[in-house]
Design an enzyme around this catalytic site. Structure first.
Site, mmCIF file in Angstrom:
data_model
loop_
_atom_site.group_PDB
_atom_site.id
_atom_site.type_symbol
_atom_site.label_atom_id
_atom_site.label_comp_id
_atom_site.label_asym_id
_atom_site.label_seq_id
_atom_site.Cartn_x
_atom_site.Cartn_y
_atom_site.Cartn_z
ATOM 1 N N ASN A 1 0.712 -1.172 -0.126
ATOM 2 C CA ASN A 1 -0.193 0.102 -0.189
ATOM 3 C C ASN A 1 0.703 1.258 -0.028
ATOM 4 O OD1 ASN A 1 -2.123 -1.575 0.066
ATOM 5 N ND2 ASN A 1 -2.537 -1.356 2.197
ATOM 6 N N ASP B 1 -0.457 4.004 0.845
ATOM 7 C CA ASP B 1 -1.200 4.915 1.951
ATOM 8 C C ASP B 1 -0.417 4.977 3.282
ATOM 9 O OD1 ASP B 1 -2.186 2.963 3.894
ATOM 10 O OD2 ASP B 1 -3.700 2.369 2.403
ATOM 11 N N HIS C 1 5.966 -0.715 -2.565
ATOM 12 C CA HIS C 1 5.608 0.008 -3.851
ATOM 13 C C HIS C 1 5.776 1.631 -3.589
ATOM 14 C CE1 HIS C 1 3.421 -3.716 -5.069
ATOM 15 N NE2 HIS C 1 4.876 -3.882 -5.361
ATOM 16 N N CYS D 1 12.444 13.672 -6.958
ATOM 17 C CA CYS D 1 13.001 14.944 -7.822
ATOM 18 C C CYS D 1 14.001 14.377 -8.936
ATOM 19 C CB CYS D 1 13.736 15.915 -6.983
ATOM 20 S SG CYS D 1 14.160 17.258 -8.162
ATOM 21 N N THR E 1 -4.566 -9.152 0.133
ATOM 22 C CA THR E 1 -3.855 -8.675 -1.282
ATOM 23 C C THR E 1 -4.411 -9.881 -2.263
ATOM 24 O OG1 THR E 1 -1.728 -8.843 -2.708
ATOM 25 C CG2 THR E 1 -1.645 -9.842 -0.346
ATOM 26 N N SER E 2 -4.491 -9.550 -3.762
ATOM 27 C CA SER E 2 -5.120 -10.521 -4.609
ATOM 28 C C SER E 2 -4.014 -11.298 -5.015
ATOM 29 C CB SER E 2 -5.559 -9.661 -5.526
ATOM 30 O OG SER E 2 -4.596 -8.830 -6.343
ATOM 31 N N ASN F 1 -7.957 -12.759 4.053
ATOM 32 C CA ASN F 1 -8.667 -12.104 2.739
ATOM 33 C C ASN F 1 -10.202 -12.065 3.008
ATOM 34 O OD1 ASN F 1 -9.164 -11.034 0.218
ATOM 35 N ND2 ASN F 1 -7.104 -11.544 -0.041
ATOM 36 N N ALA G 1 -11.126 -7.641 6.970
ATOM 37 C CA ALA G 1 -9.850 -7.352 7.620
ATOM 38 C C ALA G 1 -10.181 -6.901 9.016
ATOM 39 C CB ALA G 1 -8.871 -6.612 6.961
HETATM 40 P P1 NAD Z 1 -5.997 -5.698 -4.956
HETATM 41 O O1 NAD Z 1 -7.052 -4.475 -5.406
HETATM 42 O O2 NAD Z 1 -5.688 -6.205 -6.342
HETATM 43 O O3 NAD Z 1 -6.736 -6.938 -4.235
HETATM 44 C C1 NAD Z 1 -7.341 -6.315 -3.093
HETATM 45 C C2 NAD Z 1 -7.504 -7.766 -2.155
HETATM 46 O O4 NAD Z 1 -7.976 -7.080 -0.972
HETATM 47 C C3 NAD Z 1 -8.473 -8.593 -2.623
HETATM 48 O O5 NAD Z 1 -7.925 -9.989 -2.823
HETATM 49 C C4 NAD Z 1 -9.696 -8.553 -1.937
HETATM 50 O O6 NAD Z 1 -10.313 -10.019 -1.984
HETATM 51 C C5 NAD Z 1 -9.305 -8.133 -0.753
HETATM 52 N N1 NAD Z 1 -10.050 -7.412 0.082
HETATM 53 C C6 NAD Z 1 -10.986 -6.394 -0.291
HETATM 54 N N2 NAD Z 1 -11.711 -6.056 0.859
HETATM 55 C C7 NAD Z 1 -11.248 -6.685 1.843
HETATM 56 C C8 NAD Z 1 -11.411 -6.662 3.360
HETATM 57 N N3 NAD Z 1 -12.254 -5.511 3.720
HETATM 58 N N4 NAD Z 1 -10.771 -7.280 4.260
HETATM 59 C C9 NAD Z 1 -9.761 -8.282 3.745
HETATM 60 N N5 NAD Z 1 -9.514 -8.349 2.543
HETATM 61 C C10 NAD Z 1 -10.145 -7.456 1.585
HETATM 62 O O7 NAD Z 1 -4.760 -5.272 -4.175
HETATM 63 P P2 NAD Z 1 -3.338 -5.514 -3.866
HETATM 64 O O8 NAD Z 1 -3.213 -7.060 -3.955
HETATM 65 O O9 NAD Z 1 -2.779 -4.833 -2.724
HETATM 66 O O10 NAD Z 1 -2.431 -4.858 -5.143
HETATM 67 C C11 NAD Z 1 -2.905 -3.692 -5.815
HETATM 68 C C12 NAD Z 1 -1.585 -2.718 -5.902
HETATM 69 O O11 NAD Z 1 -2.185 -1.539 -6.060
HETATM 70 C C13 NAD Z 1 -0.451 -2.525 -4.874
HETATM 71 O O12 NAD Z 1 0.547 -2.541 -5.409
HETATM 72 C C14 NAD Z 1 -0.806 -1.168 -4.434
HETATM 73 O O13 NAD Z 1 0.374 -0.231 -4.199
HETATM 74 C C15 NAD Z 1 -1.900 -0.364 -5.039
HETATM 75 N N6 NAD Z 1 -2.953 0.017 -4.369
HETATM 76 C C16 NAD Z 1 -2.799 0.497 -3.305
HETATM 77 C C17 NAD Z 1 -3.812 0.970 -2.550
HETATM 78 C C18 NAD Z 1 -3.357 1.722 -1.101
HETATM 79 O O14 NAD Z 1 -2.477 2.288 -0.987
HETATM 80 N N7 NAD Z 1 -4.290 1.454 -0.176
HETATM 81 C C19 NAD Z 1 -5.216 1.121 -2.882
HETATM 82 C C20 NAD Z 1 -5.214 0.674 -4.252
HETATM 83 C C21 NAD Z 1 -4.330 0.014 -5.211
#
Ligand code: NAD
Length: 233
Positions: free
Chosen positions: A100, A102, A117, A125, A178-179, A203, A221
């Site tokens: 993430n 954030d 990431h 810069c 994470t997916s 998940n 979560a």
């Molecule tokens: P993804 O969007 O591909 O997958 C999200 C996963 O979270 C899914 O498997 C889903 O089933 C699960 N999920 C959704 N809601 C949930 C909950 N309430 N409790 C538990 N699990 C839950 O995200 P990813 O695998 O992190 O990959 C995405 C990429 O996107 C990362 O590299 C990241 O940098 C970026 N991203 C970051 C943010 C952030 O910083 N919050 C948000 C969106 C995307």
């Protein structure tokens, strides 16, 4: 969860590595990719998360990340973030790796977060090669010489040395929200298995790699991460 408590006690897990993804921040109000059909806030990933997208349209990319950065002011850590900061204090060795961008882990109390990431609140810069802490909006006159310090597709992850080291003595690996679609993060479960660590996926639902874990717990979560951490108290 009762039998899991017994298992954790038997295994005496003390060296914990956690990987989090967008799912842990979903209940705080930050959308995951999946929420948006593979788009990130209505944008195609290649447009806003690749060097090619940035060089094609730096203004659009900066405006996108300005909005993501501004959104951080309206969201708050949820009980899953704070549970992990508690776990950090309970076990002997703890490494929190997040995909993430954030800052909710830090605001939830976690001390040591490896943002593999990058981070919304850091800026790179292009003239000096320096990374700086950054809040607010990148202004139009800066669009061509700074970029968000975010790892885009095709770029190397951050903290690879620290991450490799974290798995050296790992006996418990938790993969949360994470997916498991993005490598190298999706391959961490294999690194943990090579150390005979207990591998657990938490998940909302099964992922493409669920079968690689010893145990899987499905649910929001805020519920399953807090229940899991309670097993250590
Ligand atoms: P993804 O969007 O591909 O997958 C999200 C996963 O979270 C899914 O498997 C889903 O089933 C699960 N999920 C959704 N809601 C949930 C909950 N309430 N409790 C538990 N699990 C839950 O995200 P990813 O695998 O992190 O990959 C995405 C990429 O996107 C990362 O590299 C990241 O940098 C970026 N991203 C970051 C943010 C952030 O910083 N919050 C948000 C969106 C995307």
């Amino acid at each position: 969860m009762d039998s899991l408590k017994n298992l954790l006690q038997q295994k005496n897990c003390k060296d914990v590595v956690v990987l989090t993804g967008a799912g842990i921040s979903a209940e705080s109000g930050i959308k995951t990719f999946r929420d948006s059909n593979g788009l990130w806030e209505d944008h195609a990933i290649e447009d806003i998360a690749s060097p090619e997208g940035f060089y094609k349209d730096p203004e659009m990319v900066h405006r996108f990340y300005n909005l993501r950065r501004a959104q951080l002011q309206d969201v708050y850590p949820n009980p899953a973030h704070t549970a992990l900061s508690d776990l950090e204090k309970i076990v002997d060795n703890f490494t929190l790796i997040t995909q993430n961008v954030d800052d909710l882990h830090e605001r939830g109390g976690s001390q040591n977060v490896l943002h593999m990431h990058g981070e919304l609140k850091k800026i790179f810069c292009l003239k000096t090669g320096k990374v700086d802490y950054f809040e607010g909006d990148v202004m139009s006159e800066e669009f061509s010489f700074v970029r968000p310090d975010i790892v885009w597709f095709g770029e190397a992850i951050k903290y690879s040395t620290e991450i490799q080291k974290a798995f050296e003595n790992c006996d418990l690996y938790l993969c949360i929200g994470t997916s498991n679609n993005v490598y190298p993060a999706a391959g961490f479960v294999q690194a943990a298995k090579m150390k005979n660590a207990l591998c657990i996926e938490l998940n909302l639902e099964a992922t493409a790699l669920s079968h690689q874990y010893d145990l899987n717990f499905y649910g929001p979560a805020t519920e399953i991460v807090t229940q899991f951490v309670d097993l250590f108290r």
